[in-house]
Design a protein around this motif. Structure first.
Motif, short mmCIF file in Angstrom:
data_model
loop_
_atom_site.label_atom_id
_atom_site.label_comp_id
_atom_site.label_asym_id
_atom_site.label_seq_id
_atom_site.Cartn_x
_atom_site.Cartn_y
_atom_site.Cartn_z
N PHE A 1 0.82 -1.20 0.00
CA PHE A 1 0.00 0.00 0.00
C PHE A 1 0.86 1.26 0.00
N ASN A 2 0.30 2.31 -0.56
CA ASN A 2 0.88 3.64 -0.48
C ASN A 2 0.33 4.25 0.81
N VAL A 3 1.19 4.35 1.81
CA VAL A 3 0.71 4.67 3.15
C VAL A 3 0.95 6.14 3.51
N LEU A 4 -0.11 6.78 4.01
CA LEU A 4 0.02 8.12 4.58
C LEU A 4 -0.02 7.98 6.10
N PHE A 5 1.11 8.25 6.73
CA PHE A 5 1.21 8.14 8.19
C PHE A 5 1.88 9.42 8.68
N PRO A 6 1.07 10.46 8.95
CA PRO A 6 1.62 11.79 9.22
C PRO A 6 1.65 12.16 10.70
N MET A 7 2.31 13.24 10.97
CA MET A 7 2.39 13.75 12.35
C MET A 7 2.41 15.27 12.33
N GLY A 8 1.87 15.86 13.39
CA GLY A 8 1.85 17.32 13.49
C GLY A 8 1.64 17.74 14.94
N TRP A 9 1.33 19.02 15.12
CA TRP A 9 1.30 19.57 16.47
C TRP A 9 0.04 20.38 16.71
N ASP A 10 -0.68 19.99 17.75
CA ASP A 10 -1.90 20.68 18.15
C ASP A 10 -1.47 21.67 19.22
N ALA A 11 -0.86 22.77 18.79
CA ALA A 11 -0.01 23.51 19.72
C ALA A 11 -0.66 24.72 20.40
N PHE A 12 -1.87 25.11 19.96
CA PHE A 12 -2.54 26.18 20.70
C PHE A 12 -3.09 25.58 21.99
N GLY A 13 -3.02 26.34 23.07
CA GLY A 13 -3.61 25.81 24.29
C GLY A 13 -3.11 26.46 25.55
N LEU A 14 -3.80 26.13 26.60
CA LEU A 14 -3.58 26.82 27.87
C LEU A 14 -2.23 26.61 28.55
N PRO A 15 -1.71 25.38 28.65
CA PRO A 15 -0.47 25.22 29.40
C PRO A 15 0.65 26.13 28.90
N THR A 16 0.76 26.26 27.58
CA THR A 16 1.81 27.12 27.02
C THR A 16 1.55 28.57 27.41
N GLU A 17 0.27 28.96 27.39
CA GLU A 17 -0.08 30.33 27.76
C GLU A 17 0.19 30.58 29.24
N ASN A 18 -0.16 29.63 30.07
CA ASN A 18 0.09 29.77 31.51
C ASN A 18 1.59 29.86 31.78
N TYR A 19 2.35 29.11 31.01
CA TYR A 19 3.80 29.15 31.12
C TYR A 19 4.30 30.54 30.76
N ALA A 20 3.66 31.14 29.74
CA ALA A 20 4.04 32.49 29.32
C ALA A 20 3.72 33.51 30.41
N ILE A 21 2.57 33.34 31.07
CA ILE A 21 2.19 34.25 32.15
C ILE A 21 3.23 34.19 33.26
N LYS A 22 3.67 32.98 33.54
CA LYS A 22 4.61 32.77 34.64
C LYS A 22 6.01 33.27 34.30
N THR A 23 6.46 33.00 33.08
CA THR A 23 7.86 33.26 32.75
C THR A 23 8.07 34.43 31.80
N GLY A 24 7.00 34.85 31.12
CA GLY A 24 7.15 35.92 30.14
C GLY A 24 7.69 35.44 28.80
N VAL A 25 7.96 34.15 28.71
CA VAL A 25 8.44 33.60 27.44
C VAL A 25 7.27 33.53 26.46
N HIS A 26 7.46 34.06 25.28
CA HIS A 26 6.37 34.07 24.31
C HIS A 26 5.93 32.65 23.97
N PRO A 27 4.62 32.39 23.93
CA PRO A 27 4.15 31.04 23.61
C PRO A 27 4.72 30.49 22.30
N ARG A 28 5.00 31.39 21.38
CA ARG A 28 5.56 30.93 20.10
C ARG A 28 6.94 30.31 20.31
#
Length: 854
Positions: free
Chosen positions: A104-131
């Motif tokens: 078979f010709n297989v599509l088996f991909p991966m990516g990042w569901d990266a918007f979300g609260l933990p990163t934002e909370n980390y930014a609030i705490k440390t000032g590091v931009h979520p990006r």
RNA sequence: GCCCAGGUGGCGUAAUUGGUAAACGCGGCGGCUUGAGGAGCCGUGCCUUUAUAGGCGUGCGGGUUCGAGUCCCGCCCUGGGCACCA
């Protein structure tokens, strides 16, 4: 230092010939190298090879048949992956590798569901931009995934926080808005005081925030909503067409919660107003002795002029509104309410006047927000009626005694005892419907009332519209503009994406608004319609937005003109096999089905594809820490893949993850068990190297037979996700091989490597190369077993007397009863057991057993 | 309360769907191999017994059957989901 590191110190001299630091390793150095392999070296070599050759790349429009294998993409947290996260990746990697070998010709991909609260909370705490944090975290996740040898097509990697990606997430929102499926409304929402965020119902767990655990409050807020309820029936029906585990279907069905019943109109005395009530039990209408309205029911406003005790009613409503849903639920047994003084309703079946109450045990968001109280046949109505001394009229009699409730609520009323019977039965005290069964009565009573327009059939769902706004920063901006003159206007499609601007302060404002609300230059814009001054929406989308449609983007990840090229979608979709967590059943899985169906309806997804995105869904069990406790940073029992890889190598990690137990079951990590798998791989390595030194052209018939049985078992078990027994059968083969070291021929050795390769890709590649092949083993064809070869010639026939095993005899397979009986009766053990007893009956199961009944 | 999944050796578990219970692996114990073991191999469900042999064993209590881990009835326990949804 971890125990494993101490172990490594000992191993080091063995793995690094020439650098022997300990004298005991010196002597048998060569033996040791032959007996064990250096996982680090072998694994890195092949991972580089795969990447360089690009052999896992999925080819658009290839002539080969396609398979789309999908694992849920992760949220890249700062903590990285632990061995539990790896398990589903490895499992589907095994499937993907097998599919490729199957042609078979297989599509088996991966990516990042990266918007979300933990990163934002980390930014609030440390000032590091979520990006920045996201970039760092995804890099770490990717490195981890690569280190376990997953065969993802990295050229199709996607990231939900990439403007080129979320342009289309926003675009989908605009389409929803244009079709009237997105609307903004003021509504009481689940407010988490900890996260300062409104939560979807699906994100509230037992009255607490799914993320931070704080108690959820009720708050009135303007929110963007998605009309998922319009798709309730489609979402329900679609389940019949797909291959999901039954428990997943049940969970979704329960969540959608369809109930079929009737709406009944109750007239108000001296008024034109009708109160509309929903019930599934119209057969109990003759027992309806009062009505109840939810405190939020707007009809109360209309009734107010006639209400004599208005103050008391208003006070009650105020109080009820302040209560959280949690508080309401915790007061289940003590039902409160207030009677509307001076007004009565008429039961359209009996023609009798009945009182009307406002009580918070009736919910506004279900049915019509009004019910008829039937205390004799509903536990809740019964509780309420008892508190307010309302008449209890029995109208249903159970058919059979066994249908009666076991724990009956008893009440003395009018001299006799009554009980709440919620089941169906035969009608009594119901006028002309007496003696009728519940089901028939529901039809007839509806028909009877429908004649005067007082009743009609109705369907309601528990599913509620989806709160789609978050007053936060790290999400997709909702592409809407508010103009004082023109109200809400969508951003023009050509102006997408609405990019998330930089802010300095990530905390939501004190009013609970998004931090975006403070960025003047960003908010100020022009109305797309009248070109007048207008303001941007500052709410962002919830973290589910990006994952609603990501499986479509993998088909065409770089397209700048379209969400995805329909031709590519036509080639790759639907997803053939989607694995993910059970916890997403009523969240992501339901949401993404909804969005897919919407995109299909508006023609973005080609019509010739079905209306379901996922053909088959499977779910994995979670991996617990050693001793069966949940793995968590705070408990300090997290096991990382790096740790296992450093000590034993990736192939061992992979094989152990598959071997440890049933894939769908929650299971505890066992460090000692990992060692057993390493022993297995060492054995394979040892035997293989012996084979390479003196290879035989032909296998012994017995070993060949076992190999073909193993091919069958492994092939079938992978399909059924029974990876644990697939591995154990591979182990069985290695044990048989060990017993007959010289019994394996080249063809069968190659076949063994092939069926082992999805689990143990690095070592099998290495051995494959040692055989003299230049191309990857993953270009090989998956072996087929030979039906004739797996048949046993001799079988062990069980001889039983009265069902107890008394002897086992070796016989030719396919032996007939008469022959088997003759041989069995010759056995001295059987002779002894039978003695002088007479055989009454003989039961013979071919190739299994013979049983004498005496 | 309702719905779903499950309960098998010291542990993780397996059992062709009614036909040898415990494959495979871990651990403990005993043995073999070895100069050595950190490697490898063999044995090991429990009880009586030196072995042979026998008995008992799949949460509990019944039942169906020549035969039940598997099917039926009634309980108990664990995990997950839903929960005033009319």
């Amino acid at each position: 230092m971890e125990p494993g590191e101490i172990f490594n110190l000992f191993l080091a001299p063995i793995f690094l010939p020439g650098k022997t630091g300990f004298c005991f390793a010196k002597k048998s150095k060569n033996d040791k190298i032959r007996n064990m392999y250096n996982p680090q070296k072998v694994e890195r070599k092949w991972q580089r090879f795969w990447e360089r050759e690009g052999i896992f790349r999925a080819k658009d429009f290839s002539k080969k048949p396609k398979k789309y294998i999908l694992v849920e993409f992760p949220y890249p947290s700062g903590e990285g992956l632990h061995v539990g996260h790896c398990r589903p990746y490895i499992a589907l990697d095994v499937v993907a590798r097998k599919r490729r070998m199957e042609g078979f010709n297989v599509l088996f991909p991966m990516g990042w569901d990266a918007f979300g609260l933990p990163t934002e909370n980390y930014a609030i705490k440390t000032g590091v931009h979520p990006r920045i944090a996201t970039r760092k975290n995804t890099a770490f996740f990717k490195r981890q995934q690569k280190s376990i040898g997953l065969s993802f097509d990295w050229t199709r990697e996607i990231n939900t926080t990439d403007p080129a990606y979320y342009k289309w997430t926003q675009w989908i929102f605009l389409q929803l808005f244009k079709k009237g499926l997105a609307y903004k409304t003021k509504m009481p929402i689940n407010w988490c005081p900890g996260c300062k965020i409104g939560l979807a119902n699906e994100e509230v767990v037992e009255g607490h925030c799914e993320r931070c655990g704080k108690k959820v409050e009720r708050k009135e807020k303007e929110q963007w909503m998605l009309k998922i309820t319009r798709y309730a029936e489609k979402l329900l029906k679609g389940l019949d067409k797909v291959d999901y585990p039954e428990r997943v279907k049940t969970l979704q069905r329960d969540w959608i919660g369809k109930s079929e019943g009737n709406e009944i109109k109750f007239p108000i005395t001296n008024s034109q107003i009708l109160i509309n009530v929903f019930t599934t039990r119209i057969d109990t209408i003759f027992g309806a002795t009062y009505l109840v309205l939810a405190p939020e029911n707007p009809i109360i406003e209309e009734l107010k002029p006639q209400v004599k005790n208005l103050k008391a009613v208003e006070r009650y409503i105020e109080k009820a509104k302040r209560k959280t849903e949690r508080e309401r639920i915790s007061e289940v047994k003590e039902k409160t309410g207030v009677r509307l003084g001076g007004i009565k309703a008429i039961n359209p079946a009996t023609g009798k006047e009945i009182p009307i109450f406002v009580a918070d045990y009736v919910l506004i968001h279900y049915g019509t927000g009004a019910i008829m109280g039937v205390p004799a046949h509903d536990e809740r109505d019964f509780d309420f009626a008892r508190t307010y001394n309302l008449p209890i009229i029995e109208v249903i009699k159970a058919d059979k005694e066994k249908d009666l409730p076991k724990r009956a609520s008893l009440v003395v009323s009018g001299g006799g005892s009554q009980r709440v019977y919620e089941g169906e039965g035969v009608l009594i005290n119901s006028g002309r419907f007496n003696g009728m069964g519940s089901a028939k009565a529901r039809e007839r009573i509806n028909d009877f009332l429908a004649k005067n327009g007082m009743a009609e059939k109705a369907v309601y769902y528990k599913l509620r519209d989806w709160i789609f706004s978050r007053q936060r920063y790290w999400g997709e901006p909702i592409p809407m503009i508010k103009c004082e003159k023109c109200s809400w206007q969508p951003v023009a499609e050509k102006d997408l994406p609405v990019k998330l601007p930089n802010v300095k302060e990530y905390k939501p404002t004190e009013k609970g608004e998004s931090p975006l609300a403070k960025i003047e230059y960003w908010i100020k814009t022009k109305c797309p319609r009248c070109q007048g001054e207008a303001k941007r929406e500052t709410d962002v989308m919830p973290n589910w937005a990006g994952s609603n449609w990501y499986y479509l983007r993998y088909c065409d990840p770089q397209n700048a003109q379209k969400l995805a090229d329909p031709k590519k979608l036509l080639y790759w979709m639907p997803v053939d096999w989607y694995n993910g967590g059970m916890e997403h059943t009523t969240l992501h899985l339901l949401y993404s089905r909804f969005i897919y169906k919407f995109l299909w309806d508006i023609g973005i997804v080609p019509k010739s594809l079905g209306s379901e995105p996922y053909k088959k869904r499977t779910s994995h069990g979670i991996v617990l820490g050693e001793g069966g406790i949940k793995m968590s940073k705070s408990r300090g029992n997290v096991i990382t893949p790096e740790r296992v890889i450093r000590q034993y190598g990736t192939d061992t990690l992979r094989t152990y993850e598959m071997f440890m137990g049933p894939f769908i079951q929650a299971i505890a990590w066992d460090t000692k068990g990992v060692r057993g798998v390493k022993r297995f791989l060492d054995k394979v390595w040892r035997l293989s190297n012996q084979f390479l030194r003196s290879s035989k052209p032909k296998s012994s018939p017995n070993l060949k037979k076992i190999l073909h049985q193993t091919i069958k078992k492994v092939s079938e078990d992978i399909e059924n996700m029974k990876f644990n027994t697939a591995v154990s059968s591979l182990m069985e083969f290695s044990n048989a091989w060990q017993e007959n070291k010289k019994g394996l021929g080249k063809t069968d050795f190659k076949n063994f490597l092939k069926i082992l390769s999805p689990f143990v890709p690095h070592v099998t590649e290495e051995l494959w190369q040692k055989l003299g092949y230049k191309r990857s083993i993953f270009f090989q064809k998956w072996p087929k077993y030979d039906e004739r070869l797996i048949k046993e010639e001799k079988i062990t026939l069980i001889v039983q007397i009265n069902g107890k095993v008394r002897d086992k005899i070796e016989v030719e397979s396919g032996i007939f009863q008469s022959e088997a009986k003759k041989i069995a009766l010759k056995s001295p053990k059987i002779k002894k057991w039978l003695g002088a007893k007479k055989i009454k009956k003989t039961i013979f199961v071919k190739d299994k057993l013979i049983n004498f009944v005496v």
